[in-house]
Structure formats: C-alpha cells, structure tokens
Design a protein around this motif. Structure first.
Motif, PDB file in Angstrom:
ATOM      1  N   HIS A  18       1.944  40.723 -20.039  1.00 27.29           N
ATOM      2  CA  HIS A  18       0.570  40.572 -19.565  1.00 27.29           C
ATOM      3  C   HIS A  18      -0.158  41.881 -19.824  1.00 27.29           C
ATOM      4  O   HIS A  18       0.319  42.949 -19.447  1.00 27.29           O
ATOM      5  N   GLU A  21      -2.030  37.423 -22.656  1.00 29.93           N
ATOM      6  CA  GLU A  21      -0.595  37.283 -22.435  1.00 29.93           C
ATOM      7  C   GLU A  21       0.067  36.819 -23.723  1.00 29.93           C
ATOM      8  O   GLU A  21      -0.532  36.089 -24.511  1.00 29.93           O
ATOM      9  N   HIS A  23       4.283  40.164 -13.071  1.00 28.40           N
ATOM     10  CA  HIS A  23       2.855  40.137 -13.345  1.00 28.40           C
ATOM     11  C   HIS A  23       2.175  40.954 -12.267  1.00 28.40           C
ATOM     12  O   HIS A  23       2.485  40.823 -11.096  1.00 28.40           O
TER      13      HIS A  23
END
Length: 172
Positions: A87, A97, A170
């Motif tokens: 990401h 991404e 993330h």
C-alpha cells in the motif's frame, strides 16, 4: 539446442533488427526465443487450471466509499490466493496498491477483476504471469519462512516465484 533457418522479407528483417537494438538483444535468436516464450505463456494462461501469478495494481481515493476496508476484506477472504500486498500513499487522498496473487488462472483472474472493477477504483491493471515449474533438483520444498540459511542454486532462466505467505499490514 536445435538450429533452423528462417526467411523474412526485407522490411520485416529491418524491423527485427530495429527491435533487437531497441531492446538490447545480443542476437536475432534471442528475439525469436522471447517471442515464442510469450506465445507459449499466453497459451498456458488460457487454461483455467494453469498455475499463475497476477500482479494487480490500482489507485483509489481512500477517503471515499470505505474502499481500503473493502479491499482488506477481499484479501482476507481470499487468503489462499493472496501472496502479498503493498500500500502506497500517493497524496493526501490518493493511494495505490499492488497485490500479488497466485493460484489457478481462473481463480486469480476472477479475483483480480473484482478488485480493479470495484466501485471507487480510479485505475486498475492486471498482469498475468505463468508459473514455470521448478526444473532444478531441489532436495526440499520451498514451503518455509524467509530464513535462507542454506544454499541452493536458482539458475533457472525464468522468474522464480516462491509460494511464501506474508502477513498483510495496512496503515490507513
């Protein structure tokens, strides 16, 4: 290695030489080998049960439509196909991404299409790469963590894709 002779008309021969120089091929045979490999790879990818990688890249506005959360859910629901994800924060609003998938072509292609066609994705691209089976004599499988404290030769001329599983993080 087998040798054969091929005849080309003058215009095509000029284009072949131009291509060879532009792409830094050392000789015409390398150009033809790559062309044949590409054709064979495309044929392999038409078989739904063939093993492949998919490199899925897309950009989106992470403030809209809870897309980051939905993409995380998709990845977790398909943990057997997702190898890794990266990401990147492109700007305050836009993220990008790249997800690597591995599995049967039909499954990864379906998953990749659902990702790039998701509402809120600005742009998406899918690159399918056939997985070439190992040719060397390995005395062990590659189903291990990243510690490569042992040595073995990876001189295969094709990309060597290892089936490692990585945790997904993330930071949104």
């Amino acid at each position: 290695m087998k040798r054969f002779t091929i005849s080309l008309d003058d215009d095509l021969a000029v284009q072949l030489d131009r291509l060879m120089k532009e792409r830094n091929y050392s000789n015409r045979s390398e150009v033809f080998r790559d062309i044949l490999r590409d054709i064979i790879a495309k044929e392999d990818l038409t078989r739904g049960d063939a093993e492949a990688l998919a490199v899925v890249s897309y950009s989106f506005n992470h403030h809209k439509r809870q897309l980051t959360e939905r993409m995380n859910e998709i990845q977790h629901a398909n943990i057997g196909l997702v190898v890794t994800a990266m990401h990147v924060h492109v700007s305050h609003e836009v993220c990008s991404e790249t997800i690597i998938l591995r599995g049967p072509v039909s499954e990864i292609q379906s998953l990749a299409l659902s990702i790039v066609s998701a509402p809120g994705v600005h742009y998406g691209k899918i690159n399918l790469i056939p997985v070439v089976p190992d040719e060397g004599d390995h005395d062990h499988p590659h189903e291990h963590e990243h510690d490569h404290g042992h040595s073995h030769d990876h001189t295969d001329e094709h990309a060597h894709a290892l089936p490692h599983t990585h945790p997904h993080t993330h930071e949104d």
